[in-house]
Design a protein around this motif. Structure first.
Motif, PDB file in Angstrom:
ATOM      1  N   LEU A 128      -7.063  -3.577  10.639  1.00 38.84           N
ATOM      2  CA  LEU A 128      -6.654  -3.875   9.314  1.00 38.84           C
ATOM      3  C   LEU A 128      -7.535  -3.543   7.894  1.00 38.84           C
ATOM      4  O   LEU A 128      -6.764  -3.156   7.098  1.00 38.84           O
ATOM      5  N   SER A 129      -8.606  -3.677   7.933  1.00 37.42           N
ATOM      6  CA  SER A 129      -9.236  -3.581   6.882  1.00 37.42           C
ATOM      7  C   SER A 129      -9.328  -2.027   6.311  1.00 37.42           C
ATOM      8  O   SER A 129      -9.440  -1.646   5.017  1.00 37.42           O
ATOM      9  N   ALA A 130      -9.234  -1.051   7.443  1.00 40.81           N
ATOM     10  CA  ALA A 130      -9.181   0.206   7.141  1.00 40.81           C
ATOM     11  C   ALA A 130      -8.043   0.720   6.564  1.00 40.81           C
ATOM     12  O   ALA A 130      -7.778   1.778   6.195  1.00 40.81           O
ATOM     13  N   HIS A 131      -6.997  -0.150   6.701  1.00 40.84           N
ATOM     14  CA  HIS A 131      -5.699   0.265   6.157  1.00 40.84           C
ATOM     15  C   HIS A 131      -5.231  -0.763   4.858  1.00 40.84           C
ATOM     16  O   HIS A 131      -4.048  -0.643   4.410  1.00 40.84           O
ATOM     17  N   LEU A 132      -6.278  -1.444   4.392  1.00 42.60           N
ATOM     18  CA  LEU A 132      -5.621  -2.292   3.239  1.00 42.60           C
ATOM     19  C   LEU A 132      -6.563  -1.443   1.923  1.00 42.60           C
ATOM     20  O   LEU A 132      -7.454  -1.167   2.186  1.00 42.60           O
ATOM     21  N   THR A 133      -5.703  -1.452   0.770  1.00 37.21           N
ATOM     22  CA  THR A 133      -6.021  -0.864  -0.358  1.00 37.21           C
ATOM     23  C   THR A 133      -7.242  -2.008  -1.005  1.00 37.21           C
ATOM     24  O   THR A 133      -6.962  -3.318  -0.629  1.00 37.21           O
ATOM     25  N   PRO A 134      -8.060  -1.825  -1.892  1.00 36.25           N
ATOM     26  CA  PRO A 134      -8.928  -2.736  -2.462  1.00 36.25           C
ATOM     27  C   PRO A 134      -8.165  -4.050  -2.853  1.00 36.25           C
ATOM     28  O   PRO A 134      -7.312  -3.681  -3.796  1.00 36.25           O
ATOM     29  N   GLY A 135      -8.727  -5.248  -2.523  1.00 31.21           N
ATOM     30  CA  GLY A 135      -7.665  -6.524  -3.066  1.00 31.21           C
ATOM     31  C   GLY A 135      -6.502  -6.693  -2.472  1.00 31.21           C
ATOM     32  O   GLY A 135      -5.813  -7.636  -2.676  1.00 31.21           O
ATOM     33  N   GLY A 136      -6.129  -5.719  -1.313  1.00 32.00           N
ATOM     34  CA  GLY A 136      -4.988  -6.048  -0.560  1.00 32.00           C
ATOM     35  C   GLY A 136      -5.114  -6.961   0.408  1.00 32.00           C
ATOM     36  O   GLY A 136      -6.144  -7.476   0.849  1.00 32.00           O
ATOM     37  N   TRP A 148      -1.442 -16.150   8.361  1.00 32.76           N
ATOM     38  CA  TRP A 148      -2.856 -15.984   8.072  1.00 32.76           C
ATOM     39  C   TRP A 148      -2.733 -15.105   6.943  1.00 32.76           C
ATOM     40  O   TRP A 148      -2.476 -13.779   6.871  1.00 32.76           O
ATOM     41  N   ARG A 149      -3.362 -15.491   5.494  1.00 25.79           N
ATOM     42  CA  ARG A 149      -3.439 -14.436   4.520  1.00 25.79           C
ATOM     43  C   ARG A 149      -4.913 -13.830   4.658  1.00 25.79           C
ATOM     44  O   ARG A 149      -5.762 -14.883   4.298  1.00 25.79           O
ATOM     45  N   LEU A 150      -4.986 -12.576   5.132  1.00 26.36           N
ATOM     46  CA  LEU A 150      -6.331 -12.050   5.333  1.00 26.36           C
ATOM     47  C   LEU A 150      -6.775 -11.088   4.238  1.00 26.36           C
ATOM     48  O   LEU A 150      -5.887 -10.308   3.806  1.00 26.36           O
ATOM     49  N   ALA A 151      -8.022 -10.989   3.756  1.00 31.25           N
ATOM     50  CA  ALA A 151      -8.449 -10.080   3.038  1.00 31.25           C
ATOM     51  C   ALA A 151      -9.890  -9.448   3.777  1.00 31.25           C
ATOM     52  O   ALA A 151     -10.437  -9.967   4.445  1.00 31.25           O
ATOM     53  N   ALA A 152     -10.414  -8.305   2.943  1.00 26.25           N
ATOM     54  CA  ALA A 152     -11.695  -7.726   3.351  1.00 26.25           C
ATOM     55  C   ALA A 152     -12.609  -8.825   2.757  1.00 26.25           C
ATOM     56  O   ALA A 152     -12.439  -9.171   1.792  1.00 26.25           O
ATOM     57  N   ALA A 153     -13.677  -8.719   3.878  1.00 33.95           N
ATOM     58  CA  ALA A 153     -14.687  -9.642   3.349  1.00 33.95           C
ATOM     59  C   ALA A 153     -15.564  -9.198   2.302  1.00 33.95           C
ATOM     60  O   ALA A 153     -15.878  -7.987   2.325  1.00 33.95           O
ATOM     61  N   ALA A 186      -2.128   0.125   2.474  1.00 35.48           N
ATOM     62  CA  ALA A 186      -1.207  -0.469   1.556  1.00 35.48           C
ATOM     63  C   ALA A 186      -1.765  -1.739   1.241  1.00 35.48           C
ATOM     64  O   ALA A 186      -2.689  -2.353   1.638  1.00 35.48           O
ATOM     65  N   PRO A 187      -1.149  -2.191  -0.007  1.00 37.20           N
ATOM     66  CA  PRO A 187      -1.652  -3.561  -0.667  1.00 37.20           C
ATOM     67  C   PRO A 187      -1.214  -4.752   0.180  1.00 37.20           C
ATOM     68  O   PRO A 187      -1.665  -5.763  -0.072  1.00 37.20           O
ATOM     69  N   LEU A 188      -0.260  -4.452   1.185  1.00 34.83           N
ATOM     70  CA  LEU A 188       0.273  -5.646   2.100  1.00 34.83           C
ATOM     71  C   LEU A 188       0.497  -5.134   3.348  1.00 34.83           C
ATOM     72  O   LEU A 188       1.268  -4.095   3.527  1.00 34.83           O
ATOM     73  N   VAL A 189       0.015  -5.526   4.423  1.00 36.01           N
ATOM     74  CA  VAL A 189       0.291  -5.030   5.842  1.00 36.01           C
ATOM     75  C   VAL A 189       0.682  -6.365   6.588  1.00 36.01           C
ATOM     76  O   VAL A 189      -0.263  -7.203   6.684  1.00 36.01           O
ATOM     77  N   VAL A 190       1.811  -6.216   7.256  1.00 33.77           N
ATOM     78  CA  VAL A 190       2.136  -7.513   7.953  1.00 33.77           C
ATOM     79  C   VAL A 190       2.283  -7.292   9.299  1.00 33.77           C
ATOM     80  O   VAL A 190       2.862  -6.147   9.809  1.00 33.77           O
ATOM     81  N   LEU A 206       8.569 -17.762   6.719  1.00 33.83           N
ATOM     82  CA  LEU A 206       7.260 -17.709   6.324  1.00 33.83           C
ATOM     83  C   LEU A 206       7.021 -16.452   5.472  1.00 33.83           C
ATOM     84  O   LEU A 206       6.628 -16.441   4.521  1.00 33.83           O
ATOM     85  N   VAL A 207       7.545 -15.294   6.019  1.00 30.98           N
ATOM     86  CA  VAL A 207       7.244 -14.148   5.512  1.00 30.98           C
ATOM     87  C   VAL A 207       8.085 -14.104   4.229  1.00 30.98           C
ATOM     88  O   VAL A 207       7.793 -13.597   2.805  1.00 30.98           O
ATOM     89  N   ALA A 208       9.405 -14.735   4.091  1.00 35.24           N
ATOM     90  CA  ALA A 208      10.260 -14.919   2.865  1.00 35.24           C
ATOM     91  C   ALA A 208       9.742 -15.921   1.877  1.00 35.24           C
ATOM     92  O   ALA A 208      10.235 -15.457   0.469  1.00 35.24           O
ATOM     93  N   ASN A 209       8.936 -16.692   2.269  1.00 35.81           N
ATOM     94  CA  ASN A 209       8.596 -17.765   1.273  1.00 35.81           C
ATOM     95  C   ASN A 209       7.013 -17.456   0.841  1.00 35.81           C
ATOM     96  O   ASN A 209       6.567 -18.245  -0.285  1.00 35.81           O
ATOM     97  N   THR A 210       6.318 -17.020   1.257  1.00 41.68           N
ATOM     98  CA  THR A 210       4.929 -16.825   0.932  1.00 41.68           C
ATOM     99  C   THR A 210       4.817 -15.683  -0.418  1.00 41.68           C
ATOM    100  O   THR A 210       5.332 -14.740  -0.279  1.00 41.68           O
ATOM    101  N   PRO A 211       4.077 -16.135  -1.297  1.00 45.28           N
ATOM    102  CA  PRO A 211       4.075 -15.447  -2.507  1.00 45.28           C
ATOM    103  C   PRO A 211       3.341 -14.112  -2.105  1.00 45.28           C
ATOM    104  O   PRO A 211       2.482 -13.862  -1.714  1.00 45.28           O
ATOM    105  N   LEU A 212       4.115 -12.918  -2.695  1.00 47.66           N
ATOM    106  CA  LEU A 212       3.557 -11.505  -2.637  1.00 47.66           C
ATOM    107  C   LEU A 212       2.437 -11.531  -3.357  1.00 47.66           C
ATOM    108  O   LEU A 212       2.175 -11.882  -4.582  1.00 47.66           O
ATOM    109  N   PRO A 213       1.543 -10.609  -3.024  1.00 47.59           N
ATOM    110  CA  PRO A 213       0.551  -9.963  -3.931  1.00 47.59           C
ATOM    111  C   PRO A 213       0.820  -9.454  -5.267  1.00 47.59           C
ATOM    112  O   PRO A 213       2.096  -8.898  -5.037  1.00 47.59           O
ATOM    113  N   ALA A 214       0.263  -9.662  -6.114  1.00 47.02           N
ATOM    114  CA  ALA A 214       0.910  -9.091  -7.324  1.00 47.02           C
ATOM    115  C   ALA A 214       1.146  -7.654  -7.578  1.00 47.02           C
ATOM    116  O   ALA A 214       0.070  -6.899  -7.267  1.00 47.02           O
ATOM    117  N   GLY A 215       2.233  -7.373  -8.079  1.00 44.72           N
ATOM    118  CA  GLY A 215       2.463  -5.951  -8.252  1.00 44.72           C
ATOM    119  C   GLY A 215       2.719  -5.168  -6.836  1.00 44.72           C
ATOM    120  O   GLY A 215       2.337  -3.822  -7.153  1.00 44.72           O
TER     121      GLY A 215
END
Length: 389
Positions: A312-320, A384-389, A275-279, A201-210
């Motif tokens: 999680l939300s406190a450790h995501l960059t905007p749009g992460g 589950w791909r999660l983002a700040a609401a 970070a823009p991606l937290v797994v 799953l981690v190998a095949n899910t598209p990464l956030p851009a950049g």
């Protein structure tokens, strides 16, 4: 996948009488079992039925015979324990079928009782992990890997020793990870990535851009950090509380020549910053573990899962994005409803932007004799791909 550490316990002693002399030695148990209060001497003449009865009563057998015969006796004890756990043909069927939750707790109870019984066959160790028994193998390397350097004589269960030997073989041969086209070598006490579906799953899910930076929460063997680094994430910060896991991950990443991309930190869940991606691949069953390695599977009161979501939300960059990799086995066992997971996600100020599902391929999912077969057969692992609401 590990986020638990145990403090070094105060050394305990085991006491017994031998040839009319009161004896004592240091007691070792990775599962945290207390030293048995009653100990008798056993050897090649010991009858398996007698040994099983004593073990069931809580009397330990300190082995003084041939080592290979001790292994055979342990197998005989296991056969008796397994036979005892099977329902008799004459037994009346239960009036109402057990719920999945009841079946789970009965299964765990039976597992725990079996483990306690089989742990009653004990092996003496001299200084330097030498075993003073006929035909005993050289276990110094395996024990050094599991326990570290230790010169004092001690007593431990044969079952634990066989686990140490087995872990040494896992560490030597490794586990093939197709997503890496390489092997990951688990250490003793660190959960082995044999369930490859979560890695895929981690190998095949598209990464956030950049994305150039990712956090891996609960590094374990380092397998997910390695996958992210191989996928081109320039910098991965991986955390774990467990020293064995950190040592294991460090060795695996160095072997894969990825240690320059991955930084390992001892931390409870998150490192500082965003970070823009937290797994995170937390333990998936909210129940009490019975040994340290089970913290990779059992998460009491969903502590790690809830902690990850809440922070999680406190450790995501905007749009992460946060990637939560989680089996739904707990839902099929009636231990944690899906609604509760969704409530925790919402309460943490998060939203689900996508979900990728995969069915497990491990053998137990197809084992109809497993008491939990219905739940395992229905199990789905999701990213589950999660983002700040």
């Amino acid at each position: 996948m590990s986020a638990h550490t145990t403090a070094s316990p105060t050394p305990q002693q085991i006491h017994w009488e031998e040839n009319g002399v009161q004896c004592a030695a240091r007691w070792r148990s990775e599962a945290g079992m207390p030293p048995p209060k009653r100990v008798v001497i056993a050897d090649d003449r010991t009858n398996a039925d007698v040994a099983y009865r004593l073990a069931c009563e809580g009397t330990a057998l300190l082995w003084r015979g041939d080592f290979q015969n001790a292994r055979q006796l342990l197998q005989a004890l296991a056969r008796r324990a397994d036979h005892k756990g099977k329902p008799s043909k004459k037994a009346k069927p239960a009036k109402t079928p057990a719920t999945p939750t009841e079946a789970f707790h009965l299964h765990r109870q039976a597992q725990s009782q079996r483990a306690r019984t089989l742990a009653m066959l004990l092996i003496p160790f001299d200084a330097g992990y030498a075993i003073p028994l006929r035909r005993a193998p050289d276990v110094q390397l395996a024990c050094n890997e599991a326990y570290g350097r230790f010169e004092e004589p001690f007593v431990a269960s044969l079952r634990e020793l066989l686990g140490v030997i087995g872990a040494h073989e896992w560490r030597r041969t490794g586990v093939e990870i197709p997503a890496l086209d390489a092997r990951i070598h688990p250490h003793y006490g660190v959960f082995s990535p044999v369930r490859g579906e979560y890695v895929e799953l981690v190998a095949n899910t598209p990464l956030p851009a950049g994305v150039k930076l990712a956090y891996d929460i609960g590094a374990g063997t380092g397998v997910l950090s390695a996958v992210l680094a191989k996928r081109g994430v320039a910098r991965v910060i991986a955390t774990d509380q467990d020293q064995r896991a950190l040592s294991c991950a460090r060795e695996n990443l160095a072997r894969l020549d990825l240690d320059g991309q991955v930084e390992l930190l001892e931390a409870d869940l998150f490192p500082e910053g965003r970070a823009p991606l937290v797994v995170c691949n937390p333990p998936w069953v909210p129940a009490r573990p019975s040994s340290p390695i089970e913290y990779a599977v059992y998460d009491p009161d969903s502590r790690m899962l809830r902690g990850f979501l809440a922070g999680l939300s406190a450790h995501l960059t905007p749009g992460g994005e946060g990637w939560l990799i989680l089996s739904d086995l707990a839902e099929h066992l009636g231990l944690r409803p899906r609604e509760q997971l969704m409530e925790w996600i919402a309460a943490a100020g998060l939203k689900v932007i996508d979900r990728h599902d995969v069915r497990p391929t491990h053998p137990r999912a197809a084992d109809a004799t497993d008491p939990l077969h219905a739940a395992r057969a229905a199990e789905v692992t999701s990213l589950w791909r999660l983002a700040a609401a």
